[in-house]
Enzyme design. Structure first.
Site, PDB file in Angstrom:
ATOM      1  N   GLY A 177     -18.383 -28.709  41.380  1.00 48.00           N
ATOM      2  CA  GLY A 177     -17.223 -29.506  41.752  1.00 48.00           C
ATOM      3  C   GLY A 177     -16.780 -30.477  40.681  1.00 48.00           C
TER       4      GLY A 177
ATOM      5  N   GLY B  74     -10.220 -24.820  33.648  1.00 51.53           N
ATOM      6  CA  GLY B  74     -10.079 -26.255  33.457  1.00 51.53           C
ATOM      7  C   GLY B  74      -8.622 -26.694  33.365  1.00 51.53           C
ATOM      8  N   ASP B  75      -7.809 -25.863  32.726  1.00 50.59           N
ATOM      9  CA  ASP B  75      -6.376 -26.174  32.632  1.00 50.59           C
ATOM     10  C   ASP B  75      -5.738 -26.225  34.012  1.00 50.59           C
ATOM     11  OD1 ASP B  75      -6.677 -26.088  29.864  1.00 50.59           O
ATOM     12  OD2 ASP B  75      -6.068 -23.986  29.732  1.00 50.59           O
TER      13      ASP B  75
ATOM     14  N   PHE C  80     -10.029 -19.588  17.262  1.00 56.27           N
ATOM     15  CA  PHE C  80      -8.657 -19.991  17.533  1.00 56.27           C
ATOM     16  C   PHE C  80      -7.890 -20.061  16.220  1.00 56.27           C
ATOM     17  CE2 PHE C  80      -5.154 -22.800  18.562  1.00 56.27           C
ATOM     18  CZ  PHE C  80      -4.820 -22.434  19.861  1.00 56.27           C
TER      19      PHE C  80
END
Length: 323
Positions: free
Chosen positions: A225, A253-254, A117
């Site tokens: 889940g 996840g976002d 990143f």
């Protein structure tokens, strides 16, 4: 409910490796690692955790304020894309000198990922004063410039504004002191199961200690889940959507966080909020890219109802403002 979503805004460069990274790793030689993986494709997509969450919230009918720092390249196309989707981009700071952050990720056949990143303009998130951007009912503080994350968290605590802590990607390098500062007093703490263990390891807290410092813990478990641990009462367990054909896990996840927050904003309970999160996450994992999925009201409610029942679908239908 007025939501602010603070965190990274980035361009994603997504690649796919047809083999498994694990087949090329020699455990006793990892200190000398020098590997190159031949990938099959490259997709350049819009991304960043905060942008992904704000976009998914807009798809679910909720206009949130996006808060983050970008470069001038953001105005070329990305801002218009988010504005058209229904995201409020007025809280975005544009750097005079740096490019928008860049996420470069390779996913293998087992859906393991190796990523880097580039921070870029994200480093200027620390210059944003959240208190000047308006009044909020809930602020999500997602992965971002660490000093920016601390500033936003402390601003919320000082002003008595409820906040959701989502340190996720920043946990890998953060020390226990920083993590404790970002988590303490959060109304919600989001993590996956690995990140939950990492929080405990680095802070020295037990699960009960973590729970004592936050309101509700939300722990996603992939295909198994999600577990939601409220401050009082039993845990809420929600299964993942079945029959999903996974294409790319980036941004899943976002989208879950966005779905959960959309449920909270609609005054739905924890179970319904988690079900909304799991349903939109299924759409994202089936799509290459984090903001490329299609979401229609009928299709979304049908899928949610098939997984969680007609009553769940009716509750969500009444609560959300899906188009």
């Amino acid at each position: 409910m007025h939501l602010a979503i603070c965190g990274s805004i980035a361009t994603d460069h997504l690649m796919t490796f047809p083999g498994k990274f694990a087949d090329s790793l020699v455990p006793e030689e990892l200190d000398k690692i020098a590997l190159s993986f031949l990938v099959e494709d490259l997709d350049v997509r819009r991304g960043g955790c905060a942008a992904n969450i704000a976009y998914a919230l807009a798809k679910l009918g909720h206009r949130a304020l996006l808060v983050g720092a970008v470069g001038h390249d953001f105005d070329v196309e990305y801002r218009g894309w988010l504005d058209d989707a229904g995201v409020d981009t007025s809280g975005v700071r544009v750097s005079e000198t740096r490019h928008t952050a860049r996420f470069v990720c390779t996913t293998d056949a087992a859906f393991a990922q190796i990523a880097t990143f580039y921070t870029g303009a994200m480093a200027e998130a620390r210059e944003i004063d959240l208190s000047t951007l308006g009044d909020f009912d809930l602020v999500l503080v997602g992965p971002d410039d660490p000093e920016g994350m601390q500033r936003h968290t402390r601003s919320c605590r000082d002003r008595g504004v409820a906040f959701a802590a989502d340190p996720s990607q920043q946990l890998a390098w953060a020390d226990g002191e920083l993590i404790r500062d970002l988590v303490d007093g959060a109304a919600y703490l989001f993590s996956n199961d690995y990140e939950a263990a990492l929080i405990e390891q680095k802070t020295g807290w037990t699960p009960a200690d973590v729970q004592a410092h936050v309101g509700t813990r939300v722990v996603t478990r992939g295909k198994d889940g999600v577990s939601v641990y409220p401050a009082d009462g039993p845990a809420v367990e929600v299964g993942a959507i079945e029959g999903v054909v996974a294409v790319d896990p980036t941004g899943v996840g976002d989208s879950f966080r966005a779905g959960f927050l959309a449920g909270v904003a609609a005054d739905l309970d924890l179970e319904r909020s988690a079900q909304i999160g799991c349903t939109i996450a299924a759409s994202v994992v089936e799509t290459k890219g984090t903001q490329e999925y299609e979401l229609t009201r009928d299709g979304f409610l049908k899928r949610l109802g098939a997984a969680y029942g007609d009553t769940a679908a009716a509750d969500v239908d009444a609560g959300l403002k899906l188009g």
